[in-house]
Design an enzyme around this catalytic site. Structure first.
Site, PDB file in Angstrom:
ATOM      1  N   THR A  73       0.843  -1.198   0.000  1.00 35.63           N
ATOM      2  CA  THR A  73       0.000   0.000   0.000  1.00 35.63           C
ATOM      3  C   THR A  73       0.876   1.245   0.000  1.00 35.63           C
ATOM      4  OG1 THR A  73      -1.652  -1.195   1.287  1.00 35.63           O
ATOM      5  CG2 THR A  73      -1.896   1.200   1.158  1.00 35.63           C
ATOM      6  N   THR A  74       0.570   2.197  -0.867  1.00 32.27           N
ATOM      7  CA  THR A  74       1.306   3.460  -0.895  1.00 32.27           C
ATOM      8  C   THR A  74       0.453   4.553  -0.257  1.00 32.27           C
ATOM      9  OG1 THR A  74       0.464   3.933  -3.127  1.00 32.27           O
ATOM     10  CG2 THR A  74       2.573   2.806  -2.963  1.00 32.27           C
ATOM     11  N   ALA A  97       7.266  -2.729  -0.254  1.00 35.52           N
ATOM     12  CA  ALA A  97       7.740  -2.395  -1.594  1.00 35.52           C
ATOM     13  C   ALA A  97       6.693  -1.539  -2.281  1.00 35.52           C
ATOM     14  CB  ALA A  97       8.021  -3.653  -2.417  1.00 35.52           C
ATOM     15  N   ASN A  99       6.371  -1.602  -5.358  1.00 28.75           N
ATOM     16  CA  ASN A  99       5.937  -2.454  -6.464  1.00 28.75           C
ATOM     17  C   ASN A  99       6.552  -3.836  -6.265  1.00 28.75           C
ATOM     18  OD1 ASN A  99       5.666  -3.715  -9.115  1.00 28.75           O
ATOM     19  ND2 ASN A  99       5.200  -1.683  -9.899  1.00 28.75           N
ATOM     20  N   HIS A 131      -0.906   4.975 -15.826  1.00 26.93           N
ATOM     21  CA  HIS A 131      -1.703   3.972 -15.118  1.00 26.93           C
ATOM     22  C   HIS A 131      -3.171   4.113 -15.514  1.00 26.93           C
ATOM     23  CE1 HIS A 131       1.830   3.583 -12.463  1.00 26.93           C
ATOM     24  NE2 HIS A 131       1.348   2.392 -12.184  1.00 26.93           N
ATOM     25  N   LYS A 135      -6.264   4.590 -10.503  1.00 25.69           N
ATOM     26  CA  LYS A 135      -5.064   4.812  -9.693  1.00 25.69           C
ATOM     27  C   LYS A 135      -5.211   6.131  -8.959  1.00 25.69           C
ATOM     28  CE  LYS A 135      -0.661   4.030  -8.602  1.00 25.69           C
ATOM     29  NZ  LYS A 135      -0.292   2.949  -7.655  1.00 25.69           N
TER      30      LYS A 135
END
Length: 238
Positions: A73-74, A97, A99, A131, A135
């Site tokens: 999760t960002t 990460a 990604n 994207h 997004k």
């Protein structure tokens, strides 16, 4: 392994498919309803692909329950140092990460190497990321990782800037253009331009399977290798 999926949206469902194909069970799938600590009693590893608003709580709950947690999760990373401190305090396991695609993480390594090669030469760096329209964050977490790695290996750049066109960035800023076009899973392009020529590297995802597979492989690695880990460790890139 018994895997918990925290955030059971499109990505969560693909992760479940990949996990079961690799012989794992997914007894806990958490959507908007949330979970309590006792739900984690039989869980070996949790994979968090939730929302920025709940990711920190999800991760800390897992660590306090003694459950290793992988997070993709960002949008919550200002609290990442707190998570890492808690992980050390409880002797837990955590891997974040931006990604999880194995190809993207190899692309990260290539981006660092190319930045080092280009550093002495007179080229202007820029980035494009594309994207799908669902997004939420722009630039993407992947783009930010690429930008930070590029800047860390460049003497001429000190920051990045989200722009509509590259000319909008000042000297010392890496311009990042973010486009949202359906049904693009994810494309990232690093360009070095001069009056003479251009040099470009590009990663294009064809679907979300690579992200999901990488997350499951990361969970397998974290289960066997406790502590604070990275995808570089998973891929042996260190």
């Amino acid at each position: 392994m018994n895997i918990a999926i925290l955030g059971y949206g499109k990505m969560g469902k693909i992760i479940e498919k990949m996990a079961t194909e690799r012989g794992h069970s997914v007894p806990l799938k958490v959507g908007r309803e949330g979970f309590v600590a006792s739900d984690l009693d039989d869980i070996d590893v949790a994979i968090d692909f939730s929302l920025p608003s709940v990711a920190f709580e999800n991760i800390t709950a897992c660590l306090k329950a003694g459950v290793p947690v992988v997070s993709g999760t960002t949008g919550w990373l200002e609290k990442k140092p707190e998570v890492e401190a808690l992980c050390k305090e409880v002797n837990g396991s955590f891997l974040y990460a931006s990604n999880f695609s194995l190809g993207v993480n190899l692309f990260f390594a290539l981006n660092k190497h190319l930045a080092n090669l280009m550093n002495p030469h007179d080229y202007r760096a820029s980035m494009l990321e594309v994207h799908h329209t669902q997004k939420l964050d722009a630039p993407s977490g992947t783009a930010i990782t690429l930008a930070e790695d590029l800047i860390d290996n460049s003497d001429s750049l000190s920051s990045w800037k989200l722009v509509e066109k590259n000319e909008d960035a000042e000297k010392g800023e890496l311009p990042i253009r973010a486009e949202r076009v359906d049904p693009t899973p994810g494309t990232h392009v690093i360009n070095y331009s001069s009056e003479i020529d251009d040099i470009e590297i590009k990663h294009t995802a064809h679907n979300r399977n690579g992200f999901a597979l990488g997350a499951v492989i990361a969970a397998e690695f974290l289960f066997e290798n406790p502590g604070i880990q990275t995808m570089n460790n998973v891929l042996g890139l260190n």
